[in-house]
Write an enzyme that holds these catalytic residues in place. Structure first.
Site, PDB file in Angstrom:
ATOM      1  N   THR A   1     141.562 -12.402  58.782  1.00  7.87           N
ATOM      2  CA  THR A   1     140.206 -12.591  59.314  1.00  7.87           C
ATOM      3  C   THR A   1     140.145 -13.638  60.424  1.00  7.87           C
ATOM      4  OG1 THR A   1     139.731 -14.204  57.574  1.00  7.87           O
ATOM      5  CG2 THR A   1     139.072 -11.929  57.155  1.00  7.87           C
TER       6      THR A   1
ATOM      7  N   THR B   1     132.059 -12.055  65.593  1.00  4.85           N
ATOM      8  CA  THR B   1     132.578 -13.411  65.439  1.00  4.85           C
ATOM      9  C   THR B   1     132.764 -13.669  63.949  1.00  4.85           C
ATOM     10  OG1 THR B   1     131.444 -14.179  67.417  1.00  4.85           O
ATOM     11  CG2 THR B   1     131.976 -15.865  65.811  1.00  4.85           C
TER      12      THR B   1
ATOM     13  N   THR C   1     145.212 -12.120  54.635  1.00  8.58           N
ATOM     14  CA  THR C   1     144.974 -12.370  53.200  1.00  8.58           C
ATOM     15  C   THR C   1     144.983 -11.083  52.392  1.00  8.58           C
ATOM     16  OG1 THR C   1     143.698 -14.341  53.660  1.00  8.58           O
ATOM     17  CG2 THR C   1     143.272 -13.288  51.564  1.00  8.58           C
TER      18      THR C   1
HETATM   19  N1  ASP Z   1     144.759 -16.958  57.396  1.00 14.12           N
HETATM   20  C1  ASP Z   1     144.371 -15.612  57.064  1.00 14.12           C
HETATM   21  C2  ASP Z   1     144.565 -14.767  58.289  1.00 14.12           C
HETATM   22  O1  ASP Z   1     143.760 -14.752  59.178  1.00 14.12           O
HETATM   23  C3  ASP Z   1     142.971 -15.573  56.594  1.00 14.12           C
HETATM   24  C4  ASP Z   1     142.468 -14.217  56.199  1.00 14.12           C
HETATM   25  O2  ASP Z   1     143.098 -13.193  56.304  1.00 14.12           O
HETATM   26  O3  ASP Z   1     141.316 -14.157  55.745  1.00 14.12           O
HETATM   27  O4  ASP Z   1     145.532 -14.088  58.410  1.00 14.12           O
END
Ligand code: ASP
Length: 348
Positions: free
Chosen positions: A94, A171, A18
């Site tokens: 994430t 986590t 993200t």
């Molecule tokens: N779907 C995204 C990822 O893990 C979510 C994020 O980055 O927060 O790449």
């Protein structure tokens, strides 16, 4: 916090997530963008007196698409640049960040430089983004030195919002909050507020400094099996007998308990007899496995299931990938599961 006299040299490895995403004007869904956009949106980086270079995944990926091949790409970027840089910041989605952090902690043997993984909940181009702060703080953490002039952090960490956590203890706890990560069984390595306050007693230090050795071979023939009341015998037999499986992270109740029905222990025992390693990890968010506390846990231990103590599921599965990837036989894998290799588990 001390900075050495020379300008810190930090390599950013941008994998996607993200933090670097933009909204597709047609579909309105988020998709990864390229790194030049990311730096354009954080002009404050120029205010840090650091030498910063970057490597980016082509194309950048959503971390749901991460695989051991990508972990190797990150590890290779670090290995090839290890001597030229003081620290590394990995920008990552994430969703699977805790798996990557755990895997890298095992793969990067003898690491004594900071590898700080961060990302964000909101894209860096958005007004209320958490990405800018996370990126800047990750760079500062990677540049931080202790009183002897050595890197303050000499391990893989996850920096997110107000905390730096040990990577293989972390986590993802929230899909909404800016404080998205936590180590439920280990204190924060640093608290981020007006200043960056390191918890020096919690930081990992290798007993001896040896040259970095990267283990690229990982065996992905692993699975999670989560117990639930009502799980049928045929389901358990089916999953445990999946062809080619070498390791199972068994997610049990409470302090490591499972139903005492004979078919449960018999099914697990016969898989163990075939050379499958089964590691007992609690479904609880906090605390760990104490096999001798209840008869329901004892029966698993008697069947040959190994205690995972307070290890996270992310660290458990990647530790087994790493150990089997080294070509170790099941008996040696079991032995190393009873040791903390790089601070991933508390064994009394
Ligand atoms: N779907 C995204 C990822 O893990 C979510 C994020 O980055 O927060 O790449």
């Amino acid at each position: 916090m001390n900075l050495s006299n020379s300008r810190p040299k930090i390599l950013i490895v941008y994998t996607g997530g993200t933090i670097g995403m933009i909204e597709d004007p047609v579909t309105r869904s988020l998709r990864p963008f390229d790194f030049s956009h990311l730096i354009d949106n954080v002009p404050k980086i120029q205010m840090l007196d650091y030498d910063i270079d970057n490597i980016q995944f082509d194309p950048p990926i959503d971390s749901s698409n991460m695989s051991p091949k990508h972990w190797s790409d990150i590890a290779r970027a670090i290995e090839e640049n290890y001597d030229q840089f003081d620290g590394f910041v990995v920008l990552h989605g994430t969703d699977t960040m805790a798996f990557t952090a755990s895997a890298l902690s095992f793969m990067l043997e003898n690491l004594h430089k900071p590898v700080i993984i961060t990302g964000s909940q909101l894209p860096i181009g958005e007004v209320r983004t958490d990405g800018e702060e996370n990126l800047i703080t990750a760079l500062q953490v990677a540049a931080a030195r202790d009183i002897n002039g050595d890197s303050m952090v000499q391990e893989v960490g996850i920096l997110f919002e107000n905390y730096l956590w040990r990577g293989n203890r972390s986590t993802k706890m929230s899909a909404d909050n800016f404080n998205a990560f936590k180590s439920n069984n280990y204190p924060p390595l640093a608290k981020i507020g007006l200043g960056i306050h390191f918890n020096e007693d919690a930081l990992y230090r290798m007993p001896n400094k040896r040259p970095l050795k990267v283990r690229y071979n990982l065996d992905a023939n692993m699975m999670f099996v989560t117990l639930f009341p009502g799980m049928t015998q045929s389901t358990l037999e089916y999953v445990v007998n999946t062809p080619n499986i070498r390791g199972i992270v068994l997610k049990t109740y409470g302090a490591g308990n499972a139903p005492q029905e004979v078919w449960v222990t018999d099914t697990l025992r016969s898989a163990i007899a075939r050379g499958v390693v089964i590691l007992n990890v609690t479904q609880c968010v906090n605390g760990g496995v104490h096999p001798s506390l209840y008869a329901t846990g004892n029966s698993l231990a008697e069947a040959g299931v190994i205690s995972g103590y307070d290890i996270t599921g992310e660290a458990a599965v990647t530790k087994m990938m790493y150990l089997f990837g080294m070509g170790l036989p099941a008996e040696s894998v079991k032995k190393y599961l009873n040791f903390s290799l790089c601070g991933e588990v508390t064994i009394h």
